[in-house]
Design a protein around this motif. Structure first.
Motif, short mmCIF file in Angstrom:
data_model
loop_
_atom_site.label_atom_id
_atom_site.label_comp_id
_atom_site.label_asym_id
_atom_site.label_seq_id
_atom_site.Cartn_x
_atom_site.Cartn_y
_atom_site.Cartn_z
N ALA A 15 39.03 35.11 39.41
CA ALA A 15 39.91 35.10 40.59
C ALA A 15 41.32 34.73 40.19
N LYS A 16 42.28 35.47 40.71
CA LYS A 16 43.68 35.17 40.48
C LYS A 16 44.23 34.37 41.66
N GLY A 17 45.50 34.06 41.58
CA GLY A 17 46.09 33.29 42.68
C GLY A 17 45.64 31.85 42.63
N THR A 70 32.35 36.48 45.04
CA THR A 70 32.59 37.82 45.58
C THR A 70 33.54 38.59 44.67
N PRO A 71 33.31 39.89 44.48
CA PRO A 71 34.22 40.67 43.64
C PRO A 71 35.59 40.81 44.29
N GLY A 72 36.58 41.08 43.46
CA GLY A 72 37.93 41.23 43.98
C GLY A 72 38.66 39.89 43.99
N ASP A 73 39.91 39.98 44.43
CA ASP A 73 40.79 38.81 44.44
C ASP A 73 41.11 38.44 45.87
N LEU A 74 40.49 37.37 46.36
CA LEU A 74 40.64 36.98 47.77
C LEU A 74 42.08 36.69 48.15
N THR A 75 42.85 36.07 47.26
CA THR A 75 44.22 35.65 47.59
C THR A 75 45.28 36.69 47.27
N ALA A 76 44.90 37.75 46.56
CA ALA A 76 45.87 38.76 46.11
C ALA A 76 47.00 38.12 45.30
N GLY A 77 46.66 37.08 44.57
CA GLY A 77 47.64 36.42 43.71
C GLY A 77 48.54 35.43 44.41
#
Length: 369
Positions: free
Chosen positions: A81-83, A276-283
């Motif tokens: 995860a980013k962000g 969960t896949p993907g980046d919840l915070t969008a960076g």
């Protein structure tokens, strides 16, 4: 007899009475100033029965601590995860074993990011530093358990729950009767399936009486007569409650030496994000606070003003604030920080998704009633 170059005796002259008077007055003023400084310094070191709240550091729950992930998962896929989903803290100056002085109070009075409280408003009377640390540690563990359970339930997992005795502090009416690890089965004949049921059943008793509590200890049911007492108009047995969840996925949360329950909301979001896949915070860098209750509501916390400033000082652009803290938020938001009001895990999750999508301006904020 003197040489011509020697000054005449009258050149030394007698002191001018006016100048002499000024000199004496200056000496007296200097002496008074010196005494005032000494007294002020002395007063500044006299311990006072107050505590000062200051902004503490923030920690990204999606990051690492001492080279290891703060959120570690076994038994399921963990997604990078980013962000940032930062939990915020408060530094407390004073309390058991440590007292503030007049200088600390004077500095705090000049700053919007600091607050002064009477000691008993923050800590129970006669509590020790060790007791406070133990209580904070127990609350932190419980908040992590609740966070993991709610995130897993949100993802469709079944997570059974047991209510247990987390700690029996010294001076508790239940000391010597209940033990840490006891699982509540019933109170006065009422089944206790969750923490709310335990608290409701205890409060229904007359303070000062004893109540029959059935617990499961070492695999066997045990019926105990537990004394109660009054605490500010409510009946208590004086134990800290914990929740023991049977998690289908092994979730470990490493928060360092931080204690207390107020990071629960951010932990829940972080566990959900990692699972969960993907980046919840969008960076994006999002900070926040609030307890996470078993019914998925976000509870109020102390030190919200300090946490707002700590978040901004740490580089956060957004802050998730419990709805019940809004009255303390208004008028104390640092420049550049966008505060979003939340009342439940669904609110918090929706807020993060909206911020990630660039729609933070559509989210509810704290306003003056």
């Amino acid at each position: 007899m003197s040489s011509p170059e020697s000054p005449a005796p009258h050149d030394l002259g007698a002191p001018d009475p006016h100048l002499y008077a000024v000199s004496r007055r200056s000496s007296a003023l200097l002496t008074a100033l010196f005494v005032a400084i000494v007294l002020s310094a002395g007063i500044s070191f006299i311990p006072l029965p107050y505590v000062v709240l200051q902004p503490g550091p923030i920690t990204n729950t999606l990051g690492q601590l001492d080279g290891k992930p703060i959120i570690a998962i076994k038994g399921a896929t963990a997604y990078p995860a980013k962000g940032a989903l930062d939990f915020t803290t408060v530094r407390v100056i004073g309390g058991p074993g440590v007292r503030v002085n007049a200088f600390d109070l004077a500095v705090a009075a000049l700053r919007d990011d600091q607050e002064v409280f009477k000691r008993e408003e923050i800590y129970p009377e006669a509590s020790t530093q060790e007791e406070i640390q133990q209580e904070n540690a127990a609350e932190m563990v419980d908040s992590q358990e609740v966070a993991s359970a709610i995130a897993l339930r949100e993802l469709g997992h079944v997570v059974p729950e047991r209510v247990i005795v987390s700690q029996v502090p010294e001076g508790s009416p239940a000391k010597g009767v209940l033990e840490a690890g006891d699982e509540f089965v019933s109170i006065a004949g009422t089944p206790t399936t969750d923490a709310v049921a335990v608290q409701t059943a205890v409060r229904a008793q007359k303070a000062g009486s004893s109540v029959t509590i059935v617990v499961k200890r070492k695999g066997a049911d045990k019926s105990l007569s537990v004394p109660t007492r009054d605490n500010k108009g409510s009946t208590i047995i004086g134990v800290l409650l914990g929740r023991d969840y049977t998690l289908p996925v092994d979730v470990t949360i490493a928060a360092g030496g931080v204690g207390g329950p107020s990071a629960g909301t951010m932990f829940t979001l972080a566990v959900y994000d990692v699972l969960t896949p993907g980046d919840l915070t969008a960076g994006k860098r999002i900070a926040g606070t609030g307890t996470m209750e078993p019914d998925e509501s976000v509870g109020p916390i102390g030190g919200i003003r300090q946490k707002l400033h700590g978040a901004r000082d740490g580089g956060a652009d957004y802050f998730l604030a419990p709805a019940d803290n809004c009255s303390e938020v208004v008028g104390h938001i640092p420049d550049g920080l966008t505060v979003v009001k939340i009342g439940s895990f669904d609110d918090a999750l929706g807020a993060v998704k909206a911020i990630a999508a660039g729609k933070a301006d559509t989210l509810p904020t704290c306003t003056v009633d």
